[in-house]
Design a protein around this motif. Structure first.
Motif, mmCIF file in Angstrom:
data_model
loop_
_atom_site.group_PDB
_atom_site.id
_atom_site.type_symbol
_atom_site.label_atom_id
_atom_site.label_comp_id
_atom_site.label_asym_id
_atom_site.label_seq_id
_atom_site.Cartn_x
_atom_site.Cartn_y
_atom_site.Cartn_z
ATOM 1 N N PRO A 1 -9.288 7.140 -1.780
ATOM 2 C CA PRO A 1 -9.310 5.670 -1.716
ATOM 3 C C PRO A 1 -8.152 5.038 -2.483
ATOM 4 C CG PRO A 1 -11.508 6.521 -2.128
ATOM 5 C CD PRO A 1 -10.585 7.695 -2.248
ATOM 6 N N PHE A 2 -7.662 3.913 -1.963
ATOM 7 C CA PHE A 2 -6.595 3.179 -2.643
ATOM 8 C C PHE A 2 -7.115 2.597 -3.953
ATOM 9 C CE2 PHE A 2 -4.632 3.208 1.555
ATOM 10 C CZ PHE A 2 -3.285 3.361 1.233
ATOM 11 N N SER B 1 -2.669 5.428 -3.072
ATOM 12 C CA SER B 1 -3.604 6.456 -2.631
ATOM 13 C C SER B 1 -2.928 7.817 -2.756
ATOM 14 C CB SER B 1 -4.032 6.229 -1.182
ATOM 15 O OG SER B 1 -4.746 7.357 -0.677
ATOM 16 N N SER C 1 0.849 -1.193 0.000
ATOM 17 C CA SER C 1 0.000 0.000 0.000
ATOM 18 C C SER C 1 0.884 1.242 0.000
ATOM 19 C CB SER C 1 -0.922 0.001 1.231
ATOM 20 O OG SER C 1 -1.835 -1.072 1.157
ATOM 21 N N ALA D 1 1.337 5.430 -0.591
ATOM 22 C CA ALA D 1 0.589 6.682 -0.475
ATOM 23 C C ALA D 1 1.501 7.846 -0.854
ATOM 24 C CB ALA D 1 0.055 6.868 0.935
ATOM 25 N N ASN E 1 -4.860 10.817 0.594
ATOM 26 C CA ASN E 1 -5.832 10.092 1.419
ATOM 27 C C ASN E 1 -7.116 9.735 0.681
ATOM 28 O OD1 ASN E 1 -4.238 10.034 3.832
ATOM 29 N ND2 ASN E 1 -4.797 12.180 4.198
#
Length: 314
Positions: free
Chosen positions: A163-164, A158, A126, A128, A161
């Motif tokens: 949505p992924f 993402s 994940s 960001a 912030n």
């Protein structure tokens, strides 16, 4: 008696009598010509100005210099619009420049055409990033991201912030298996409305397209992709599947001939337990007959990820 070329002044020879009247006539001619030069009324036909007199030509040039200076002064403080060019570009907008001529266009480029750059935070799968000005995902959004840590599985991204979203290849297949994305490397993605699509080649000139999708068995769901990596018979396999029947020996799927290993081989995998966040290790076995089987009972609900390379048994 001889005469000068330009003003036809009289030049007595050595044997000529010098007449006062000739000298006076020469002086009168010189007085007129020098006077015209002094007051600027002398005309020069070859001048490129409209006024061919010295005074008029100098004044004309001065007027043009003043006008150009004024135009530059106005331009330096002028904001570009769709109707006119300006030295200052509007906030958040970019002036188009013709790549062939280098000449700026009067049109203002849509900021959505920009490519944004950022370095990722987060680890594992994940990622960001924070990018000023992006408040939503839109079709065609292009980002160049510098990876902060090596990937460990199929990845997602993402921005600010939001949505992924999954990171896919051009075949819209999950990518990012362990070690695919390298820390410190820069990758460019374009959003297609549902996911970020990797642009260009992330490895060595021709992107690895995982075009073969293995049919799954015994209630396993998800995707397992495989392909010949090079002319030497190296096979690559990558999978992300949700658990079905998971007793030891259960067949998940069967690789076709030409894509099977020489001998049975173990494949380590990661099990992501979605409710607790635990990540216990597990194993699969890829047999020389092509069967991919469970080698260790997996008693968690979630999905598993794995990838490996091996030489095919032809």
């Amino acid at each position: 008696m001889k005469y000068t070329q330009n003003f036809n002044l009289k030049k007595p020879d050595g044997t000529d009598n010098v007449l006062i009247s000739d000298l006076n006539e020469n002086m009168d001619v010189l007085d007129v010509e020098v006077g015209e030069l002094k007051n600027g009324s002398a005309s020069i036909p070859d001048l490129e100005t409209e006024d061919k007199t010295l005074k008029g030509a100098i004044n004309e040039i001065g007027e043009k210099v003043t006008a150009n200076k004024q135009a530059l002064t106005e331009h330096s403080g002028q904001i570009a619009t769709t109707e006119k060019l300006g030295h200052i570009k509007p906030d958040g907008e970019t002036i188009l420049v013709d790549p062939d001529t280098g000449i700026a266009s009067a049109k203002v480029r849509d900021p959505k055409m920009n490519t944004y750059y950022a370095t990722t935070t987060g680890a594992g799968f994940s990622y960001a990033v924070t990018i000023e000005g992006i408040t939503e995902y839109y079709d065609g959004l292009t980002v160049a991201i510098k990876i902060g840590t090596d990937s460990v599985g199929n990845c997602r991204l993402s921005i600010n912030n939001l949505p992924f979203k999954n990171l896919l290849n051009t075949q819209q297949v999950d990518i990012g298996y362990k070690g695919f994305f390298k820390a410190g490397s820069i990758y460019t993605f374009r959003y297609n409305g549902t996911a970020f699509i990797l642009q260009g080649d992330a490895t060595s000139g021709t992107y690895r397209k995982w075009v073969y999708n293995l049919p799954l068995q015994n209630n396993w769901t998800g995707e397992i992709h495989y392909q010949k990596i090079n002319e030497h018979g190296v096979i690559g396999i990558v999978g992300r599947v949700s658990l079905g029947t998971n007793a030891v020996g259960t067949v998940i799927g069967t690789l076709p001939a030409g894509f099977r290993p020489f001998t049975n081989m173990a494949v380590n995998l990661l099990l992501y337990h979605e409710s607790t966040g635990t990540i216990p290790n597990g194993r699969l076995i890829i047999n020389s007959n092509g069967n991919i089987v469970v080698a260790q009972t997996l008693d968690k609900t979630g999905y598993v990820q794995f990838n490996t390379l091996f030489n095919a048994d032809y």
